[in-house]
Design a protein around this motif. Structure first.
Motif, short mmCIF file in Angstrom:
data_model
loop_
_atom_site.label_atom_id
_atom_site.label_comp_id
_atom_site.label_asym_id
_atom_site.label_seq_id
_atom_site.Cartn_x
_atom_site.Cartn_y
_atom_site.Cartn_z
N LEU A 28 0.84 -1.20 0.00
CA LEU A 28 0.00 0.00 0.00
C LEU A 28 0.87 1.25 0.00
N ALA A 29 1.85 1.28 0.89
CA ALA A 29 2.74 2.44 0.94
C ALA A 29 3.60 2.54 -0.32
N ALA A 30 4.13 1.40 -0.77
CA ALA A 30 4.96 1.42 -1.98
C ALA A 30 4.15 1.79 -3.21
N GLY A 31 2.89 1.38 -3.25
CA GLY A 31 2.04 1.70 -4.40
C GLY A 31 1.77 3.18 -4.53
N VAL A 32 1.51 3.84 -3.42
CA VAL A 32 1.32 5.29 -3.45
C VAL A 32 2.57 5.98 -3.97
N LEU A 33 3.73 5.53 -3.49
CA LEU A 33 4.98 6.13 -3.94
C LEU A 33 5.26 5.83 -5.41
N SER A 34 4.92 4.61 -5.87
CA SER A 34 5.18 4.26 -7.27
C SER A 34 4.35 5.13 -8.21
N LEU A 35 3.12 5.42 -7.82
CA LEU A 35 2.27 6.27 -8.65
C LEU A 35 2.85 7.67 -8.73
N LEU A 36 3.31 8.20 -7.61
CA LEU A 36 3.93 9.52 -7.61
C LEU A 36 5.23 9.53 -8.40
N LEU A 37 5.98 8.43 -8.31
CA LEU A 37 7.22 8.33 -9.09
C LEU A 37 6.94 8.35 -10.58
#
Length: 485
Positions: A28-37
């Motif tokens: 969940l946390a990594a997914g939010v960051l991946s979208l922003l990346l």
């Protein structure tokens, strides 16, 4: 079933569910960051992000959550399921991993803003973040040791003594493969420790961490490969594939996959900060990884030699097909790498997300056996295709851009998107990243909704059970009788 055995059932379920929750929160946390990346590198959208500092800090945390924490959660999950008994070390490992994930996630918000983009384990130069990584490594050691100790203590006990225990030969084959993965994980941590003791004091910054994690990172790839093969075999069996694989031949093929690790002590005869050591570990991964090819071929041929299955198991077959396709695409791109450009992340995003998708399928397979049937059936049918399709677009865009010279680990104006090809490639990357993020979000919705649903008191009959005795996978204490749907 006696009372002690019933208590063991509850403990195994609780710990397995704990590892699944850990994986859910890390993704969940990594997914939010991946979208922003992805958005921070997408033409026309990149101007709304604060630039290199944001990109690199977010990238470090995203990589460590989606690779280190998620894969540890997956390993802890299957090690727990296939253990003969649970130990206090396993409980400690789970809580250490939860603590480490919280510290890594929170690090950017307490001042950890000096990122180093070294390979395998990128870091933020902050004591809080580095302590989180150390706690995670300690938790991994405890969980691996816990699994190996109970395997040793119970090696003489027959696997199929309990009612409905399943086929003991195939169950023990998986346990043997997981023991190899546990040994490989311990070797990876030992490699990092040895490298730390041998590195000269003059090294610092990115060069220090590059050499520190280089050997252990390459060894960890074998751990991930063994775990991926276990996941694919489970999904193949659950999806109706007729594998030309006996218990003895399966053990041989799993052992063959781990065999190249015997060369690691020889490599460490070289100075850890030498070019010879760097090239030796690179060659170990490049040629040693081919040792997994025979078992991969067996799994692949099983897809085309399958038996009819109940519709409730069709999603497991879809997950296996999408996972293998994505993993193969990443592997092929690896042979096209020339220089430090976006072809490199295209390669490892394909391979890593292919393995991630396989473990998502194992979670789907496990949930009903843990008393948490899946509710969102239509969403489940779309999830693997959205994730794999979006990720294929993502890595294709990265590969196109890399072929035209776009460098890795940069964002904003530093990407130098001067031509149509570079702009098109990074645009395709961003669109694919969005679709893949949606696929990842669907996994989270499916899994969280199932976990939040109380286990039924009486299990309904009808559809065939996932993990039932003739599957030959999970011990009887895990089987609730819940169908996938």
């Amino acid at each position: 079933m006696n009372r002690a055995h019933s208590q063991l059932d509850d403990l195994t379920r609780q710990r397995t569910i704990g590892w699944i929750w850990l994986g859910v929160f890390s993704l969940l946390a990594a997914g939010v960051l991946s979208l922003l990346l992805a958005f921070s590198r997408t033409p026309f959208l990149q101007d709304f992000f604060p630039g290199q500092d944001f990109f690199h800090v977010a990238l470090v945390v995203h990589v460590d959550l989606s690779v280190l924490v998620w894969f540890m959660a997956c390993a802890g999950m299957v090690w727990t399921v296939f253990s003969h008994r649970q130990t206090i070390l396993g409980r400690m490992a789970l809580w250490l991993a939860v603590t480490a994930m919280a510290m890594i996630t929170a690090a950017p918000f307490i001042g950890a803003d000096r990122p180093l983009m070294n390979n395998y384990v990128p870091v933020l130069q902050h004591g809080w973040f580095l302590t989180g990584l150390a706690i995670l490594a300690f938790g991994l050691v405890l969980q691996a040791v816990s699994y190996l100790l109970q395997m040793r203590l119970f090696r003489a006990a027959p696997s199929g003594t309990g009612p409905g225990e399943g086929n003991p030969s195939f169950t023990d084959m998986i346990r043997f493969a997981l023991a190899l993965a546990a040994g490989s994980a311990l070797l990876a941590v030992a490699c990092i420790g040895w490298s730390w003791s041998q590195l000269p004091d003059s090294l610092s910054g990115e060069a220090f961490y590059e050499y520190l994690f280089w050997g252990g990172g390459h060894v960890q790839q074998f751990t991930n490969t063994l775990l991926a093969l276990v996941a694919w075999v489970i999904l193949a069996r659950a999806g109706g594939s007729r594998l030309w694989l006996g218990p003895r031949s399966g053990r041989v093929l799993f052992a063959l996959t781990a065999l190249p690790l015997l060369t690691v002590p020889w490599i460490y005869r070289l100075p850890v900060d030498s070019g010879e050591s760097i090239r030796a570990f690179t060659e170990l991964m490049r040629t040693g990884g081919l040792a997994a090819a025979p078992l991969c071929l067996v799994i692949l041929t099983g897809i085309f030699n399958r038996q009819p299955i109940h519709p409730s198991r069709q999603p497991l077959r879809a997950v296996l097909l999408c996972s293998l396709t994505l993993f193969a695409a990443g592997g092929l791109l690896g042979f096209m790498i020339k220089g430090s450009n976006t072809m490199i992340p295209a390669h490892y995003h394909g391979s890593i997300v292919g393995v991630t998708l396989a473990f998502m399928g194992v979670v789907y397979h496990l949930l009903p056996n843990l008393g948490h049937p899946i509710r969102h059936i239509r969403m489940l049918a779309w999830q693997p295709y959205l994730l794999a399709g979006g990720q294929l677009m993502h890595i294709t865009g990265l590969a196109i851009s890399g072929g035209y010279g776009v460098q890795r680990k940069v964002a904003g104006a530093e990407q130098a998107l001067d031509g149509f090809q570079q702009t098109f490639g990074m645009g395709l990357m961003g669109a694919g990243g969005l679709l893949a993020a949606i696929g990842g979000l669907l996994f989270l919705i499916i899994t969280i909704s199932a976990l939040r649903r109380p286990p039924p008191r009486q299990v309904p009959g009808g559809a065939p059970e996932i993990g039932q005795p003739d599957d030959g996978w999970y011990p009887a204490r895990l089987t609730t009788g819940s169908p996938l749907v």
